[in-house]
Design a protein around this motif. Structure first.
Motif, mmCIF file in Angstrom:
data_model
loop_
_atom_site.group_PDB
_atom_site.id
_atom_site.type_symbol
_atom_site.label_atom_id
_atom_site.label_comp_id
_atom_site.label_asym_id
_atom_site.label_seq_id
_atom_site.Cartn_x
_atom_site.Cartn_y
_atom_site.Cartn_z
ATOM 1 N N VAL A 1 -9.623 9.769 -8.302
ATOM 2 C CA VAL A 1 -9.840 9.291 -6.937
ATOM 3 C C VAL A 1 -11.113 9.929 -6.400
ATOM 4 O O VAL A 1 -11.210 11.160 -6.328
ATOM 5 C CB VAL A 1 -8.654 9.624 -6.015
ATOM 6 C CG1 VAL A 1 -8.968 9.214 -4.576
ATOM 7 C CG2 VAL A 1 -7.382 8.938 -6.485
ATOM 8 N N ALA A 2 -12.089 9.103 -6.049
ATOM 9 C CA ALA A 2 -13.354 9.582 -5.493
ATOM 10 C C ALA A 2 -13.991 10.659 -6.366
ATOM 11 O O ALA A 2 -14.503 11.666 -5.875
ATOM 12 C CB ALA A 2 -13.132 10.108 -4.076
ATOM 13 N N LEU B 1 -2.663 6.465 -4.122
ATOM 14 C CA LEU B 1 -3.002 7.871 -3.923
ATOM 15 C C LEU B 1 -4.045 8.014 -2.831
ATOM 16 O O LEU B 1 -3.943 8.887 -1.964
ATOM 17 C CB LEU B 1 -3.512 8.489 -5.225
ATOM 18 C CG LEU B 1 -2.460 8.930 -6.239
ATOM 19 C CD1 LEU B 1 -3.129 9.418 -7.517
ATOM 20 C CD2 LEU B 1 -1.590 10.034 -5.675
ATOM 21 N N LEU B 2 -5.044 7.150 -2.865
ATOM 22 C CA LEU B 2 -6.091 7.194 -1.850
ATOM 23 C C LEU B 2 -5.523 6.881 -0.477
ATOM 24 O O LEU B 2 -5.887 7.513 0.524
ATOM 25 C CB LEU B 2 -7.192 6.189 -2.211
ATOM 26 C CG LEU B 2 -8.443 6.196 -1.329
ATOM 27 C CD1 LEU B 2 -9.116 7.552 -1.378
ATOM 28 C CD2 LEU B 2 -9.413 5.108 -1.780
ATOM 29 N N ASP B 3 -4.614 5.914 -0.424
ATOM 30 C CA ASP B 3 -3.963 5.579 0.845
ATOM 31 C C ASP B 3 -3.290 6.799 1.460
ATOM 32 O O ASP B 3 -3.458 7.107 2.649
ATOM 33 C CB ASP B 3 -2.887 4.499 0.630
ATOM 34 C CG ASP B 3 -3.480 3.123 0.395
ATOM 35 O OD1 ASP B 3 -4.668 2.922 0.718
ATOM 36 O OD2 ASP B 3 -2.759 2.264 -0.119
ATOM 37 N N GLU C 1 -4.879 4.588 -8.391
ATOM 38 C CA GLU C 1 -5.864 5.211 -7.496
ATOM 39 C C GLU C 1 -5.646 4.790 -6.051
ATOM 40 O O GLU C 1 -5.748 5.605 -5.127
ATOM 41 C CB GLU C 1 -7.282 4.839 -7.937
ATOM 42 C CG GLU C 1 -8.365 5.344 -6.985
ATOM 43 C CD GLU C 1 -9.751 4.838 -7.350
ATOM 44 O OE1 GLU C 1 -10.705 5.213 -6.661
ATOM 45 O OE2 GLU C 1 -9.866 4.052 -8.326
ATOM 46 N N MET C 2 -5.328 3.511 -5.843
ATOM 47 C CA MET C 2 -5.237 3.001 -4.480
ATOM 48 C C MET C 2 -4.096 3.630 -3.676
ATOM 49 O O MET C 2 -4.331 4.109 -2.555
ATOM 50 C CB MET C 2 -5.109 1.477 -4.482
ATOM 51 C CG MET C 2 -5.217 0.871 -3.085
ATOM 52 S SD MET C 2 -6.730 1.385 -2.198
ATOM 53 C CE MET C 2 -7.972 0.573 -3.213
ATOM 54 N N MET D 1 -3.694 9.947 0.798
ATOM 55 C CA MET D 1 -4.559 11.112 1.022
ATOM 56 C C MET D 1 -5.540 10.900 2.172
ATOM 57 O O MET D 1 -6.107 11.850 2.692
ATOM 58 C CB MET D 1 -5.338 11.434 -0.257
ATOM 59 C CG MET D 1 -4.466 11.909 -1.392
ATOM 60 S SD MET D 1 -5.354 12.002 -2.962
ATOM 61 C CE MET D 1 -6.600 13.213 -2.557
ATOM 62 N N ALA D 2 -5.725 9.642 2.564
ATOM 63 C CA ALA D 2 -6.721 9.356 3.591
ATOM 64 C C ALA D 2 -6.093 8.770 4.851
ATOM 65 O O ALA D 2 -5.768 9.492 5.794
ATOM 66 C CB ALA D 2 -7.771 8.401 3.025
ATOM 67 N N GLU E 1 -12.568 12.733 -8.388
ATOM 68 C CA GLU E 1 -11.740 13.913 -8.640
ATOM 69 C C GLU E 1 -10.433 13.490 -9.309
ATOM 70 O O GLU E 1 -9.840 12.474 -8.944
ATOM 71 C CB GLU E 1 -11.412 14.639 -7.323
ATOM 72 C CG GLU E 1 -12.620 15.210 -6.598
ATOM 73 C CD GLU E 1 -13.237 16.391 -7.331
ATOM 74 O OE1 GLU E 1 -12.496 17.063 -8.086
ATOM 75 O OE2 GLU E 1 -14.439 16.638 -7.151
ATOM 76 N N ARG F 1 0.838 -1.185 0.000
ATOM 77 C CA ARG F 1 0.000 0.000 0.000
ATOM 78 C C ARG F 1 0.884 1.250 0.000
ATOM 79 O O ARG F 1 2.096 1.188 0.182
ATOM 80 C CB ARG F 1 -0.897 0.028 1.261
ATOM 81 C CG ARG F 1 -1.749 -1.211 1.457
ATOM 82 C CD ARG F 1 -2.763 -1.377 0.343
ATOM 83 N NE ARG F 1 -3.765 -0.316 0.356
ATOM 84 C CZ ARG F 1 -4.938 -0.401 1.011
ATOM 85 N NH1 ARG F 1 -5.230 -1.495 1.697
ATOM 86 N NH2 ARG F 1 -5.805 0.587 0.962
#
Length: 237
Positions: free
Chosen positions: A119-120, A156-158, A153-154, A160-161, A122, A16
Motif C-alpha cells: 500500500v503506497a 487496507l487503504l480504506d 490493497e484497497m 488506514m485512510a 509500503e 469497501r
C-alpha cells in the motif's frame, strides 16, 4: 484480465473497507483451491489485526499469529515476498514457526501461503491462504492469489485512510466500529490492567496475556475480554 481475475474483482464489487476484505477472502475460498483465507494488517513487524476473513475459523488461524508472534504473514511482510509452505508438518519438523506451526497443524491445516500486500509503496499486510491438504499452490491458483493480494490493497487503504479520519472526527461513526474490528484496543486495555495487577512492565504484561492465550488454546482477544470483564485474573507467579 482473465476470467479468474474478473471473478475476483466482481466478488468485491463496489464494497469497501471490512466488507470488501471479507468478500475478497470468501472469493479466494470459492475460486482458488484453498479452504480458508484472511487478510492481516502488520505494523513494525507485529501482527496488528485481521482485516478480513472467509470464516471464524480463518480469523482464528490469522489471529494466532498475533498470539505467538510468528507466522506466514509476518514472514511475508518482512521478506517482501510470498511464503509458500506446501507441507506444514515438514516445516514444523525443521523448526520453522515453533509456536504457530504445531498449533495450526492441530487445527488440521496442511499447507499455508501468504502474499504480501503493498500500500503506497509500503508492505503493510498479507493475504493468508490455508489448505487442509498438502498440495502446491500453482498454476491458476497461484496467479489468482497474486491478483487477490493486489485487490487487498484497497480495503487496507480504506481502513488506514478514510475510515481513520472519519473515526477521529466522529467517535460514534460507523468507521470507528470497523476500526475496532481490526485494532487491538481490547488487548491494550487488558495489558494495562495486568500492569497494575501483576506490577510488571507493559511488555511483560503483553507476553503473559499471549502466553495464557496460547496455553489455553484461545485467542488473545478472548483472553483480553475476560481480563477486562474480571472473569480472569492471571497468577502473579
Amino acid at each position: 484480465m482473465t476470467s479468474l481475475e474478473d471473478a475476483l474483482v466482481a466478488a468485491v464489487g463496489v464494497h469497501r473497507g471490512v466488507a470488501a476484505a471479507d468478500l475478497l477472502c470468501l472469493a479466494c475460498v470459492e475460486l482458488l483451491s484453498v479452504d480458508a483465507a484472511a487478510i492481516s494488517l502488520v505494523f513494525d513487524g507485529a501482527h496488528t489485526g485481521t482485516v478480513g476473513a472467509s470464516s471464524d475459523r480463518a480469523r482464528a488461524y490469522d489471529e494466532l499469529q498475533f498470539t505467538v508472534g510468528e507466522g506466514p504473514c509476518l514472514e511475508s511482510v518482512s521478506t517482501h515476498a510470498p511464503v509458500l509452505v506446501i507441507d506444514l508438518a515438514a516445516d514444523v519438523d525443521s523448526g520453522r514457526w515453533p509456536g504457530y506451526g504445531p498449533a495450526l497443524l492441530a487445527h488440521g491445516v496442511g499447507g499455508v501461503y501468504a502474499m504480501p500486500v503493498l500500500v503506497a509503496g509500503e508492505y503493510v499486510g498479507a493475504l493468508d491462504l490455508f489448505r487442509n491438504h498438502r498440495q502446491a499452490l500453482d498454476g491458476e491458483d497461484l496467479s489468482g492469489a497474486f491478483v487477490a493480494a493486489e485487490l487487498a490493497e484497497m480495503p487496507l487503504l480504506d481502513l488506514m485512510a478514510a475510515d481513520l479520519q472519519a473515526a477521529i472526527a466522529d467517535p460514534d461513526a460507523i468507521a470507528w466500529a470497523e476500526l475496532n474490528l481490526i485494532t487491538r484496543a481490547e488487548i491494550s486495555q487488558a495489558t494495562g490492567m495486568l500492569v497494575a495487577q501483576l506490577e510488571v512492565d507493559p511488555a511483560e504484561a503483553l507476553v503473559r496475556l499471549r502466553a495464557h492465550a496460547y496455553a489455553t488454546n484461545r485467542s488473545a482477544t478472548a483472553v483480553a475480554r475476560d481480563i477486562m470483564d474480571r472473569r480472569l485474573r492471571l497468577d502473579p507467579g
